[in-house]
Write a protein that holds these residues in place. Structure first.
Motif, PDB file in Angstrom:
ATOM      1  N   HIS A  40      37.631  88.655 -28.354  1.00 47.52           N
ATOM      2  CA  HIS A  40      36.577  88.738 -27.345  1.00 47.52           C
ATOM      3  C   HIS A  40      35.292  88.016 -27.734  1.00 47.52           C
ATOM      4  O   HIS A  40      34.445  87.751 -26.870  1.00 47.52           O
ATOM      5  N   PHE A  41      35.126  87.698 -29.005  1.00 48.98           N
ATOM      6  CA  PHE A  41      33.892  87.046 -29.444  1.00 48.98           C
ATOM      7  C   PHE A  41      33.999  85.525 -29.491  1.00 48.98           C
ATOM      8  O   PHE A  41      33.014  84.841 -29.760  1.00 48.98           O
ATOM      9  N   VAL A  42      35.172  84.982 -29.220  1.00 47.43           N
ATOM     10  CA  VAL A  42      35.405  83.542 -29.389  1.00 47.43           C
ATOM     11  C   VAL A  42      34.790  82.753 -28.231  1.00 47.43           C
ATOM     12  O   VAL A  42      34.943  83.107 -27.060  1.00 47.43           O
ATOM     13  N   THR A  43      34.125  81.644 -28.587  1.00 51.50           N
ATOM     14  CA  THR A  43      33.611  80.706 -27.589  1.00 51.50           C
ATOM     15  C   THR A  43      34.212  79.310 -27.753  1.00 51.50           C
ATOM     16  O   THR A  43      33.985  78.440 -26.922  1.00 51.50           O
ATOM     17  N   ASP A  44      34.975  79.076 -28.793  1.00 54.02           N
ATOM     18  CA  ASP A  44      35.568  77.768 -29.085  1.00 54.02           C
ATOM     19  C   ASP A  44      36.550  77.384 -27.980  1.00 54.02           C
ATOM     20  O   ASP A  44      37.542  78.079 -27.761  1.00 54.02           O
ATOM     21  N   PRO A  45      36.326  76.277 -27.276  1.00 55.85           N
ATOM     22  CA  PRO A  45      37.237  75.876 -26.182  1.00 55.85           C
ATOM     23  C   PRO A  45      38.630  75.478 -26.663  1.00 55.85           C
ATOM     24  O   PRO A  45      39.557  75.412 -25.852  1.00 55.85           O
ATOM     25  N   ASP A  46      38.777  75.201 -27.969  1.00 51.33           N
ATOM     26  CA  ASP A  46      40.092  74.833 -28.496  1.00 51.33           C
ATOM     27  C   ASP A  46      40.952  76.049 -28.827  1.00 51.33           C
ATOM     28  O   ASP A  46      42.101  75.904 -29.255  1.00 51.33           O
ATOM     29  N   ASN A  90      44.041  85.595 -35.763  1.00 51.46           N
ATOM     30  CA  ASN A  90      43.354  84.547 -35.015  1.00 51.46           C
ATOM     31  C   ASN A  90      42.393  85.132 -33.984  1.00 51.46           C
ATOM     32  O   ASN A  90      42.838  85.639 -32.962  1.00 51.46           O
ATOM     33  N   PRO A  91      41.060  85.074 -34.259  1.00 48.11           N
ATOM     34  CA  PRO A  91      40.395  84.485 -35.416  1.00 48.11           C
ATOM     35  C   PRO A  91      40.703  85.256 -36.700  1.00 48.11           C
ATOM     36  O   PRO A  91      41.017  86.439 -36.658  1.00 48.11           O
ATOM     37  N   ASN A  92      40.539  84.547 -37.826  1.00 47.34           N
ATOM     38  CA  ASN A  92      40.894  85.146 -39.100  1.00 47.34           C
ATOM     39  C   ASN A  92      39.777  86.046 -39.621  1.00 47.34           C
ATOM     40  O   ASN A  92      38.598  85.762 -39.448  1.00 47.34           O
ATOM     41  N   ASN A  93      40.169  87.111 -40.251  1.00 49.40           N
ATOM     42  CA  ASN A  93      39.268  88.020 -40.953  1.00 49.40           C
ATOM     43  C   ASN A  93      39.654  87.949 -42.429  1.00 49.40           C
ATOM     44  O   ASN A  93      40.820  88.201 -42.748  1.00 49.40           O
ATOM     45  N   PRO A  94      38.780  87.520 -43.336  1.00 46.09           N
ATOM     46  CA  PRO A  94      37.317  87.624 -43.275  1.00 46.09           C
ATOM     47  C   PRO A  94      36.551  86.343 -42.968  1.00 46.09           C
ATOM     48  O   PRO A  94      35.320  86.356 -42.986  1.00 46.09           O
ATOM     49  N   THR A  95      37.211  85.209 -42.723  1.00 46.61           N
ATOM     50  CA  THR A  95      36.482  83.947 -42.624  1.00 46.61           C
ATOM     51  C   THR A  95      35.840  83.713 -41.267  1.00 46.61           C
ATOM     52  O   THR A  95      34.860  82.966 -41.164  1.00 46.61           O
ATOM     53  N   GLY A  96      36.413  84.285 -40.206  1.00 47.27           N
ATOM     54  CA  GLY A  96      35.886  84.061 -38.864  1.00 47.27           C
ATOM     55  C   GLY A  96      36.349  82.770 -38.221  1.00 47.27           C
ATOM     56  O   GLY A  96      35.948  82.455 -37.099  1.00 47.27           O
ATOM     57  N   ARG A  97      37.221  81.997 -38.894  1.00 49.29           N
ATOM     58  CA  ARG A  97      37.714  80.739 -38.355  1.00 49.29           C
ATOM     59  C   ARG A  97      38.889  80.985 -37.402  1.00 49.29           C
ATOM     60  O   ARG A  97      39.677  81.905 -37.600  1.00 49.29           O
ATOM     61  N   THR A  98      39.014  80.123 -36.409  1.00 53.46           N
ATOM     62  CA  THR A  98      40.109  80.235 -35.449  1.00 53.46           C
ATOM     63  C   THR A  98      41.216  79.243 -35.766  1.00 53.46           C
ATOM     64  O   THR A  98      41.018  78.248 -36.469  1.00 53.46           O
ATOM     65  N   VAL A  99      42.396  79.524 -35.221  1.00 55.25           N
ATOM     66  CA  VAL A  99      43.501  78.570 -35.180  1.00 55.25           C
ATOM     67  C   VAL A  99      43.532  78.028 -33.761  1.00 55.25           C
ATOM     68  O   VAL A  99      43.573  78.799 -32.799  1.00 55.25           O
ATOM     69  N   SER A 100      43.491  76.722 -33.612  1.00 57.63           N
ATOM     70  CA  SER A 100      43.440  76.128 -32.274  1.00 57.63           C
ATOM     71  C   SER A 100      44.722  76.416 -31.503  1.00 57.63           C
ATOM     72  O   SER A 100      45.781  76.660 -32.088  1.00 57.63           O
ATOM     73  N   LYS A 101      44.616  76.364 -30.183  1.00 57.12           N
ATOM     74  CA  LYS A 101      45.802  76.573 -29.352  1.00 57.12           C
ATOM     75  C   LYS A 101      46.860  75.509 -29.640  1.00 57.12           C
ATOM     76  O   LYS A 101      48.063  75.778 -29.562  1.00 57.12           O
TER      77      LYS A 101
END
Length: 388
Positions: free
Chosen positions: A217-223, A182-193
């Motif tokens: 460190h690259f995440v900007t998603d507020p969730d 989280n975030p996932n590799n290779p998709t780049g998608r996050t799992v929300s808190k």
């Protein structure tokens, strides 16, 4: 911070950097991907430097001056065993608000994943995770002949928390740990808190959950939120981090785990103690240089979004990413196209089954991303891939 600092890194430790670079050229270390059909001869340093390296999710700018100075100064300990290490464990603990007993170092977070498999998958235990995800852990599990329960991603490429919870409960007595990138590799998608909390609150409390936050460190998603606070609560959570990405120390090998004392005690006997003196000092400096990290984050996100927009304008779908890479649907098998990019001196990601038509592209410098787009347009001229 100057945007020109990468150029000065060419003198980084002189021959030491060349030696480290040469060591990474073996195909088995993943330069051209684990799906390579045959081993390639090693490239010379000049050949290697000529490539735009967009395959391995590295920081293309190199360590900042503060980190280089710390590592250079630490070379005076190169001939010693019981050297001062700059207080790296204490620095990590302070950075996360945990105790030193909650921290375990590794030669990159990959070593921590290896150790977790050895420590937690004994006695025919299974690991539960999704597929595709960072495969090195599954490779470790296979080496140990441990079973894996690998669940497919949802249609939007996110991880299916209800399915993961069901799989854990159905195999409760046989599960060694849950694996969540989280975030996932290779998709780049996050799992929300919210979904992380759902997972931790739903699985049996004695089953460890390993959460790999290599791209945190690259995440900007507020969730999204880091899972380190769960360690402070005493939950059976192992959070792994690495200095390989935002801190640009991939070739120097430094990562760590944060976990409750009991879990750290389970993991620690299997550590190799192979981390070098130089990178320990570099890690301390990297934690302190938040300005360098902020700059890398900004330029990386800017280039990622620019490149994804350009691909979208050409009619190619991209997966929304919170990392220093993204995936683009090429509408045909990736592997032959990887070779087409390589012919144009660009290294891109290998296939990640079952997403065999999605190409993972790491974010390089503006120049490298420009080269990638030129090559992409050539390869997909008139909507048809050259050599396809």
């Amino acid at each position: 911070m100057s945007t020109k600092y990468p150029v000065s890194r060419r003198g980084f430790f002189g021959g030491v950097a060349t030696a480290v670079g040469a060591l990474t050229l073996r195909p088995e270390l993943g330069l051209w991907g684990q799906a390579a059909q045959q081993q390639r001869p090693r490239s010379t340093p000049d050949e290697y430097d000529a490539f735009a390296k967009l395959a391995n999710n590295e920081n293309p700018y190199g360590p900042p001056e503060s980190v280089l100075k710390a590592m250079t100064d630490a070379f005076k300990y190169a001939n010693r065993y019981g050297y001062p290490d700059g207080g790296i464990t204490d620095a990590i603990a302070k950075h996360h608000g945990v105790e030193p007993e909650n921290v375990m170092l590794g030669a990159g977070s990959g070593e921590i994943l290896d150790i977790a498999c050895i420590a937690l998958l004994r006695d025919d235990k299974k690991v539960v995770g999704v597929d595709p995800s960072y495969d090195i852990l599954y490779q470790h599990a296979r080496t140990l002949k441990a079973d894996q329960i690998r669940l497919p991603l949802l249609k939007d490429y996110t991880q299916d928390m209800p399915a993961m919870i069901r799989a854990v409960k159905q195999n409760y007595r046989d599960v060694g740990f849950v694996y969540l990138v989280n975030p996932n590799n290779p998709t780049g998608r996050t799992v929300s808190k919210k979904d992380v909390a759902l997972l931790l609150d739903s699985v049996p409390e004695d089953i460890p959950v390993l959460i790999d936050e290599a791209y945190h460190h690259f995440v900007t998603d507020p969730d999204y939120a880091t899972s380190v606070p769960y360690v402070l609560e005493g939950r059976q959570v192992i959070v792994t981090r690495t200095f390989s990405k935002i801190a640009a120390l991939a070739g120097m090998r430094l990562g760590y785990a944060i976990a409750p004392r009991g879990l750290i005690q389970q993991l620690r006997p299997f550590g190799t103690g192979s981390i070098n003196a130089v990178v320990k000092w570099g890690g301390v400096a990297a934690l302190q240089d938040t300005a360098a990290q902020a700059w890398v984050k900004k330029v990386t996100i800017d280039e990622r979004e620019k490149c994804m927009r350009q691909l979208n304008q050409l009619g190619f779908e991209t997966i929304p990413s919170q990392c220093n890479f993204f995936m683009v649907n090429l509408k045909k098998p990736v592997q032959p196209l990887v070779e087409e990019f390589r012919k144009r001196k660009i290294l891109v990601g290998r296939p990640f089954p079952p997403l065999v038509e999605h190409l993972r592209v790491s974010i390089g410098t503006p120049d490298e991303m420009g080269r990638f787009m030129v090559a992409f347009r050539e390869i997909f001229a008139n909507g048809k891939a050259a050599g396809g």
